[in-house]
Design a protein around this motif. Structure first.
Motif, mmCIF file in Angstrom:
data_model
loop_
_atom_site.group_PDB
_atom_site.id
_atom_site.type_symbol
_atom_site.label_atom_id
_atom_site.label_comp_id
_atom_site.label_asym_id
_atom_site.label_seq_id
_atom_site.Cartn_x
_atom_site.Cartn_y
_atom_site.Cartn_z
ATOM 1 N N ALA A 81 0.836 -1.207 0.000
ATOM 2 C CA ALA A 81 0.000 0.000 0.000
ATOM 3 C C ALA A 81 0.871 1.258 0.000
ATOM 4 O O ALA A 81 0.526 2.262 -0.646
ATOM 5 N N ILE A 82 1.997 1.204 0.682
ATOM 6 C CA ILE A 82 2.894 2.381 0.716
ATOM 7 C C ILE A 82 3.502 2.604 -0.670
ATOM 8 O O ILE A 82 3.633 3.739 -1.131
ATOM 9 N N ILE A 83 3.836 1.519 -1.353
ATOM 10 C CA ILE A 83 4.370 1.650 -2.723
ATOM 11 C C ILE A 83 3.311 2.278 -3.632
ATOM 12 O O ILE A 83 3.613 3.148 -4.457
ATOM 13 N N ALA A 84 2.076 1.831 -3.466
ATOM 14 C CA ALA A 84 0.998 2.265 -4.372
ATOM 15 C C ALA A 84 0.479 3.667 -4.052
ATOM 16 O O ALA A 84 -0.163 4.302 -4.904
ATOM 17 N N ALA A 85 0.768 4.166 -2.865
ATOM 18 C CA ALA A 85 0.229 5.474 -2.467
ATOM 19 C C ALA A 85 0.872 6.591 -3.283
ATOM 20 O O ALA A 85 2.026 6.473 -3.703
ATOM 21 N N PRO A 86 0.152 7.685 -3.513
ATOM 22 C CA PRO A 86 0.782 8.844 -4.157
ATOM 23 C C PRO A 86 1.980 9.311 -3.300
ATOM 24 O O PRO A 86 1.905 9.321 -2.069
ATOM 25 N N THR A 87 3.076 9.664 -3.994
ATOM 26 C CA THR A 87 4.288 10.030 -3.266
ATOM 27 C C THR A 87 4.036 11.221 -2.335
ATOM 28 O O THR A 87 4.584 11.288 -1.228
ATOM 29 N N ALA A 88 3.174 12.140 -2.772
ATOM 30 C CA ALA A 88 2.879 13.309 -1.924
ATOM 31 C C ALA A 88 2.222 12.864 -0.613
ATOM 32 O O ALA A 88 2.447 13.467 0.447
ATOM 33 N N GLU A 89 1.428 11.800 -0.704
ATOM 34 C CA GLU A 89 0.762 11.301 0.504
ATOM 35 C C GLU A 89 1.786 10.668 1.461
ATOM 36 O O GLU A 89 1.717 10.843 2.676
#
Ligand code: SF4
Length: 252
Positions: A81-89
């Motif tokens: 999920a961390i990989i898939a999250a928007p980098t800004a998030e």
């Protein structure tokens, strides 16, 4: 003439002594700090990959802010999920850590590479890999320098490496177990003076951190109460007016 000027009466500074004498001095430092701060048991703080990510977050960041950033990062979900999250998030989640905009993409890329590697997120293979290869493997990951790699190898896998952070570097430079050099070079220089004994390396690392935070601070070190004072190069040269730390020699 400074105390360390060229004269027959002036003692040689520790930093100019042969390696064998500096190794003995470092053993004395370790014994003094053990007497002051106690013995430390080598125990992993977190699972290896969690330690790796939290150590990236700890770069140029206080312990409390590192912990806050790590805890909020984990609220985004598992590693996938961390990989898939928007980098800004991700950057927002780790905002308590310094340089979140740089660290967020590096953390995501590190996780991505691990996910796609044969062993996946499991770093257990580092326990058996030759130390030199394990350091190389870890430092090839984005955002992982020799200090971060050494912390993971020592803390999680009891490998004989010695992480050099700002406190370890500053105290050893001031005492004179090493000459003035950058933090990267200090890893190799200090490791060469130490026995390949992970519990000893861990205890010395942790006690140097405590001493650097409480006594041998970056500016205005509290030499008056320091247990290392009698054999410290900086104290011999400056007395209780030891200047703020710099990797370059300070003007007397
Ligand atoms: Fe640091 Fe002063 Fe102690 Fe030397 S005597 S290690 S400069 S606190």
């Amino acid at each position: 003439m400074t105390l360390f000027g060229p004269s027959e009466e002036t003692p040689l500074p520790n930093a100019a002594r042969p390696a064998g004498e500096r190794a003995a001095l470092l053993a004395w430092v370790a014994a003094c700090l053990r007497a002051e701060y106690g013995e430390r048991e080598l125990r992993p703080r977190r699972e290896p990959l969690h330690e790796l990510i939290s150590t990236i977050l700890s770069q140029r960041t206080t312990h409390d802010d590192e912990e806050a950033a790590y805890q909020e990062l984990r609220t985004l979900g598992d590693w996938d999920a961390i990989i898939a999250a928007p980098t800004a998030e991700v950057a927002h989640a780790i905002r308590r850590s310094n340089y979140p905009e740089s660290k967020a993409p590096r953390i995501q890329e590190t996780l991505r590479r691990l996910r796609d590697a044969p062993g996946g997120y499991d770093l257990e293979f580092l326990r058996e890999m030759p130390v030199k290869d394990a350091l190389k493997w870890l430092t090839d990951l984005p955002g992982v320098g020799v200090k971060t790699a050494s912390l993971v190898l020592l803390f999680n896998f009891s490998r004989p490496v010695f992480p050099v952070d700002t406190h370890v570097h500053r105290i050893n430079t001031r005492v004179g177990t090493i000459a003035r050099m950058g933090e990267q070079a200090a890893h190799r220089a200090l490791l060469a003076l130490l026995p390949p004994d992970p519990p000893h390396l861990y205890e010395l690392h942790i006690n140097l951190l405590a001493h650097g935070r409480e006594v041998c601070t970056w500016t205005r070190p509290k030499c008056r109460v320091c247990v290392l004072r009698e054999r410290c190069d900086a104290y011999a040269q400056y007395g209780e007016r030891v200047p703020s730390f710099s990797e370059k020699p300070a003007k007397p």
